[in-house]
Motif scaffolding. Structure first.
Motif, PDB file in Angstrom:
ATOM      1  N   HIS A  85      -0.170  -6.943  -2.954  1.00 17.35           N
ATOM      2  CA  HIS A  85       0.301  -5.557  -2.865  1.00 17.35           C
ATOM      3  C   HIS A  85      -0.678  -4.605  -3.554  1.00 17.35           C
ATOM      4  CE1 HIS A  85       2.958  -2.128  -2.700  1.00 17.35           C
ATOM      5  NE2 HIS A  85       2.923  -2.017  -4.031  1.00 17.35           N
ATOM      6  N   HIS A  86      -1.228  -5.022  -4.677  1.00 19.51           N
ATOM      7  CA  HIS A  86      -2.190  -4.204  -5.404  1.00 19.51           C
ATOM      8  C   HIS A  86      -3.462  -3.999  -4.586  1.00 19.51           C
ATOM      9  CE1 HIS A  86      -4.480  -2.599  -8.784  1.00 19.51           C
ATOM     10  NE2 HIS A  86      -5.428  -3.506  -8.527  1.00 19.51           N
ATOM     11  N   LEU A  87      -3.898  -5.031  -3.886  1.00 14.18           N
ATOM     12  CA  LEU A  87      -5.137  -4.936  -3.107  1.00 14.18           C
ATOM     13  C   LEU A  87      -4.967  -4.134  -1.818  1.00 14.18           C
ATOM     14  CD1 LEU A  87      -6.389  -8.626  -3.452  1.00 14.18           C
ATOM     15  CD2 LEU A  87      -7.366  -6.627  -4.587  1.00 14.18           C
ATOM     16  N   THR A  88      -3.743  -4.072  -1.320  1.00 13.76           N
ATOM     17  CA  THR A  88      -3.501  -3.413  -0.017  1.00 13.76           C
ATOM     18  C   THR A  88      -2.727  -2.112  -0.174  1.00 13.76           C
ATOM     19  OG1 THR A  88      -1.486  -4.738   0.298  1.00 13.76           O
ATOM     20  CG2 THR A  88      -3.545  -5.639   1.181  1.00 13.76           C
ATOM     21  N   ALA A 125     -13.944 -20.174  -9.529  1.00 14.77           N
ATOM     22  CA  ALA A 125     -12.704 -19.508  -9.145  1.00 14.77           C
ATOM     23  C   ALA A 125     -13.093 -18.430  -8.137  1.00 14.77           C
ATOM     24  CB  ALA A 125     -12.008 -18.895 -10.352  1.00 14.77           C
ATOM     25  N   LYS A 126     -12.482 -18.491  -6.951  1.00 17.43           N
ATOM     26  CA  LYS A 126     -12.871 -17.577  -5.883  1.00 17.43           C
ATOM     27  C   LYS A 126     -11.636 -17.094  -5.136  1.00 17.43           C
ATOM     28  CE  LYS A 126     -16.272 -17.132  -2.168  1.00 17.43           C
ATOM     29  NZ  LYS A 126     -17.388 -17.820  -1.461  1.00 17.43           N
ATOM     30  N   TYR A 127     -11.598 -15.776  -4.854  1.00 19.13           N
ATOM     31  CA  TYR A 127     -10.480 -15.156  -4.158  1.00 19.13           C
ATOM     32  C   TYR A 127     -10.982 -14.515  -2.859  1.00 19.13           C
ATOM     33  CZ  TYR A 127      -7.862 -15.517  -8.552  1.00 19.13           C
ATOM     34  OH  TYR A 127      -7.235 -15.984  -9.680  1.00 19.13           O
ATOM     35  N   GLY A 128     -10.135 -14.607  -1.823  1.00 20.23           N
ATOM     36  CA  GLY A 128     -10.438 -13.965  -0.548  1.00 20.23           C
ATOM     37  C   GLY A 128      -9.179 -13.361   0.045  1.00 20.23           C
ATOM     38  N   LEU A 129      -9.337 -12.328   0.859  1.00 15.31           N
ATOM     39  CA  LEU A 129      -8.193 -11.663   1.492  1.00 15.31           C
ATOM     40  C   LEU A 129      -8.494 -11.415   2.959  1.00 15.31           C
ATOM     41  CD1 LEU A 129      -5.375 -10.331   0.981  1.00 15.31           C
ATOM     42  CD2 LEU A 129      -6.610  -8.160   0.754  1.00 15.31           C
ATOM     43  N   ASP A 130      -7.579 -11.874   3.810  1.00 18.57           N
ATOM     44  CA  ASP A 130      -7.693 -11.668   5.259  1.00 18.57           C
ATOM     45  C   ASP A 130      -9.057 -12.105   5.792  1.00 18.57           C
ATOM     46  OD1 ASP A 130      -5.137 -10.598   5.243  1.00 18.57           O
ATOM     47  OD2 ASP A 130      -5.846  -8.548   4.956  1.00 18.57           O
ATOM     48  N   GLY A 131      -9.516 -13.243   5.306  1.00 17.51           N
ATOM     49  CA  GLY A 131     -10.763 -13.812   5.815  1.00 17.51           C
ATOM     50  C   GLY A 131     -12.023 -13.251   5.193  1.00 17.51           C
ATOM     51  N   GLU A 132     -11.922 -12.337   4.219  1.00 17.94           N
ATOM     52  CA  GLU A 132     -13.089 -11.762   3.565  1.00 17.94           C
ATOM     53  C   GLU A 132     -13.105 -12.145   2.085  1.00 17.94           C
ATOM     54  OE1 GLU A 132     -13.108  -7.575   4.113  1.00 17.94           O
ATOM     55  OE2 GLU A 132     -13.363  -7.672   6.289  1.00 17.94           O
ATOM     56  N   GLY A 188     -19.212 -17.593 -17.244  1.00 15.57           N
ATOM     57  CA  GLY A 188     -19.912 -16.747 -16.289  1.00 15.57           C
ATOM     58  C   GLY A 188     -19.322 -15.347 -16.215  1.00 15.57           C
ATOM     59  N   GLN A 189     -19.858 -14.567 -15.279  1.00 13.38           N
ATOM     60  CA  GLN A 189     -19.398 -13.200 -15.062  1.00 13.38           C
ATOM     61  C   GLN A 189     -18.752 -13.090 -13.679  1.00 13.38           C
ATOM     62  OE1 GLN A 189     -19.609 -10.701 -17.401  1.00 13.38           O
ATOM     63  NE2 GLN A 189     -20.422 -12.269 -18.802  1.00 13.38           N
ATOM     64  N   TRP A 190     -17.665 -12.322 -13.599  1.00  6.50           N
ATOM     65  CA  TRP A 190     -17.029 -12.087 -12.318  1.00  6.50           C
ATOM     66  C   TRP A 190     -17.961 -11.268 -11.422  1.00  6.50           C
ATOM     67  CZ3 TRP A 190     -12.677 -14.256 -10.467  1.00  6.50           C
ATOM     68  CH2 TRP A 190     -11.812 -14.864 -11.376  1.00  6.50           C
ATOM     69  N   VAL A 191     -18.091 -11.691 -10.184  1.00 11.88           N
ATOM     70  CA  VAL A 191     -18.940 -11.005  -9.206  1.00 11.88           C
ATOM     71  C   VAL A 191     -18.057 -10.431  -8.110  1.00 11.88           C
ATOM     72  CG1 VAL A 191     -20.832 -11.256  -7.551  1.00 11.88           C
ATOM     73  CG2 VAL A 191     -20.850 -12.578  -9.679  1.00 11.88           C
ATOM     74  N   VAL A 192     -18.090  -9.123  -7.930  1.00 14.89           N
ATOM     75  CA  VAL A 192     -17.287  -8.456  -6.906  1.00 14.89           C
ATOM     76  C   VAL A 192     -17.984  -8.602  -5.559  1.00 14.89           C
ATOM     77  CG1 VAL A 192     -16.351  -6.258  -6.114  1.00 14.89           C
ATOM     78  CG2 VAL A 192     -16.309  -6.820  -8.548  1.00 14.89           C
ATOM     79  N   LEU A 193     -17.301  -9.149  -4.590  1.00 19.58           N
ATOM     80  CA  LEU A 193     -17.848  -9.366  -3.248  1.00 19.58           C
ATOM     81  C   LEU A 193     -17.284  -8.383  -2.227  1.00 19.58           C
ATOM     82  CD1 LEU A 193     -17.493 -13.258  -3.284  1.00 19.58           C
ATOM     83  CD2 LEU A 193     -19.510 -11.917  -3.902  1.00 19.58           C
ATOM     84  N   ALA A 222     -11.854  -5.307  -4.720  1.00 22.69           N
ATOM     85  CA  ALA A 222     -11.607  -6.104  -5.923  1.00 22.69           C
ATOM     86  C   ALA A 222     -12.145  -5.475  -7.200  1.00 22.69           C
ATOM     87  CB  ALA A 222     -12.219  -7.492  -5.736  1.00 22.69           C
ATOM     88  N   HIS A 223     -12.676  -4.235  -7.130  1.00 28.53           N
ATOM     89  CA  HIS A 223     -13.244  -3.607  -8.324  1.00 28.53           C
ATOM     90  C   HIS A 223     -12.215  -3.486  -9.439  1.00 28.53           C
ATOM     91  CE1 HIS A 223     -17.392  -2.720  -7.547  1.00 28.53           C
ATOM     92  NE2 HIS A 223     -17.111  -2.197  -6.353  1.00 28.53           N
ATOM     93  N   ASN A 224     -11.027  -3.004  -9.128  1.00 31.28           N
ATOM     94  CA  ASN A 224     -10.004  -2.839 -10.162  1.00 31.28           C
ATOM     95  C   ASN A 224      -9.548  -4.175 -10.734  1.00 31.28           C
ATOM     96  OD1 ASN A 224     -10.065  -0.067  -9.844  1.00 31.28           O
ATOM     97  ND2 ASN A 224      -8.398  -0.044  -8.333  1.00 31.28           N
ATOM     98  N   PHE A 225      -9.491  -5.209  -9.864  1.00 36.47           N
ATOM     99  CA  PHE A 225      -9.068  -6.524 -10.335  1.00 36.47           C
ATOM    100  C   PHE A 225     -10.067  -7.111 -11.328  1.00 36.47           C
ATOM    101  CE2 PHE A 225      -9.165 -11.192  -9.753  1.00 36.47           C
ATOM    102  CZ  PHE A 225      -7.912 -11.482 -10.281  1.00 36.47           C
ATOM    103  N   LYS A 226     -11.327  -6.760 -11.197  1.00 36.62           N
ATOM    104  CA  LYS A 226     -12.352  -7.302 -12.081  1.00 36.62           C
ATOM    105  C   LYS A 226     -12.048  -6.979 -13.541  1.00 36.62           C
ATOM    106  CE  LYS A 226     -17.271  -7.168 -13.172  1.00 36.62           C
ATOM    107  NZ  LYS A 226     -18.594  -6.584 -12.890  1.00 36.62           N
TER     108      LYS A 226
END
Length: 357
Positions: free
Chosen positions: A105-108, A138-145, A155-160, A164-168
């Motif tokens: 919900h936060h991402l959409t 640890a890797k997250y994806g949404l709707d195939g992206e 390590g450091q979180w990498v925004v793809l 996902a900027h706010n989640f970082k």
């Protein structure tokens, strides 16, 4: 007394060496533990939640929203994990369902189509070699992206994806960093170590290799190299010609596939150019259970003389078998005729005349 003490110390030393050797054999292999989650949400309603867990690509546990149970492949896995850890995993999966809904919900939030289904995909994994952790992911994806990922415990979180900027900022907080490291240690590394500690997965097996060739009527030649029954699944197969000659041709591979006994199988093939006689080729196999990469030569094409020899041998075998069958039938028939003659000699027939007294 001193002699007995020296013998006891020597015996204890040997026992210690054997124990250390056994532990080393168990722990030296490279192993990977993966957990994959798929969550489907529509209008903040959880439609589906599926999770699978694999060690070295071998399935050992899963979760399905339909029964709200985390199931394991076999009873011995539950025993290896213990009741407390098994219940922890069950509660953890259930507790995270609401968190996944909030995350999606936060991402959409800016999605204008509120009736659209959204699929969240999460992957966690860790790798061990000789009991030492090599990596984690640890890797997250949404709707195939792809959305965001982090490699390594520090390590450091990498925004793809910009979503996902706010989640970082949340993921990088001290609290969630501590939670992530604990989850990695408890549910990835420790779970894998417990299962491997009582599983045949830790018993490494070298591959059995079979090399063959196929000659087609149009002059095409194809080689096959099959490796099967090996564990762990990491293996390298490649073609070689002579010592330094480059290999040209059309190559293909089945990819590494699991066997029913939790070992693995792979097959590669090579179709060489027309005009090449196919001599001097070999399949080179490299696996952790082989002391060095092993070379398996491709069999040469049988000559016409050899083919005639094979054909004559087969024909001779057929003739011998036929003669044996005919002889056996004749012998049985002869034995039956002899028995009937002997019976007639002992007992008169119905038409025989009985002399009168």
């Amino acid at each position: 007394m001193m002699c007995w003490r020296r013998q006891r110390e020597s015996f204890s030393s040997w026992v210690l060496i054997l124990v250390l050797f056994a532990l080393r054999e168990i722990q030296t292999a490279h192993h990977k533990h993966e957990m994959k989650f798929t969550i489907v949400v529509n209008s903040q309603v959880l439609l589906d939640h599926i999770a699978v867990a694999l060690i070295d690509d071998i399935f050992w546990g899963s979760y399905d929203k339909s029964n709200h149970q985390f199931s394991v492949k076999a009873a011995w896995i539950s025993e290896a994990l213990g009741m407390n850890l098994t219940e922890e995993i069950q509660h953890l999966v259930l507790d995270h369902e609401r968190g996944y809904q909030f995350f999606i919900h936060h991402l959409t939030t800016n999605d204008t189509n509120t009736e659209r289904n959204h699929t969240l995909q999460i992957r966690f994994d860790c790798e061990l070699d000789g009991g030492i952790q090599l990596s984690s992911l640890a890797k997250y994806g949404l709707d195939g992206e792809d959305l965001i990922e982090i490699e390594g415990l520090d390590g450091q979180w990498v925004v793809l994806n910009p979503r996902a900027h706010n989640f970082k900022y949340i993921a990088e907080s001290p609290f969630w960093t501590k939670v992530r490291k604990y989850y990695n240690k408890r549910y990835c590394v420790e779970v894998m170590q417990r299962i491997l500690g009582k599983s045949s997965m830790k018993e490494n097996v070298p591959p059995k290799v079979y090399v063959s060739r196929q000659d087609f009527p149009n002059g095409t030649i194809r080689f096959y190299c099959t490796a099967t029954g090996f564990y762990p699944p990491s293996i390298l197969l490649q073609w070689k010609k002579g010592i330094d000659d480059a290999v040209w041709g059309k190559e293909s591979s089945s990819g590494t596939l699991p066997n029913s006994d939790d070992t693995f199988y792979v097959r590669i093939s090579l179709e060489i150019p027309l005009g090449d006689t196919g001599t001097g080729y070999a399949c080179v196999v490299d696996h952790s259970q082989l002391e060095t990469p092993t070379v398996y030569p491709v069999p040469e094409k049988p000559s016409k003389r050899n083919l005639w020899s094979i054909a004559l041998s087969i024909l001779a075998a057929i003739v011998m078998i036929s003669c044996f069958v005919v002889f056996t039938k004749w012998k049985r028939k002869k034995a039956g005729t002899t028995s009937q003659t002997q019976l007639e000699g002992h007992f008169p027939s119905a038409t025989s005349t009985i002399p009168l007294q």
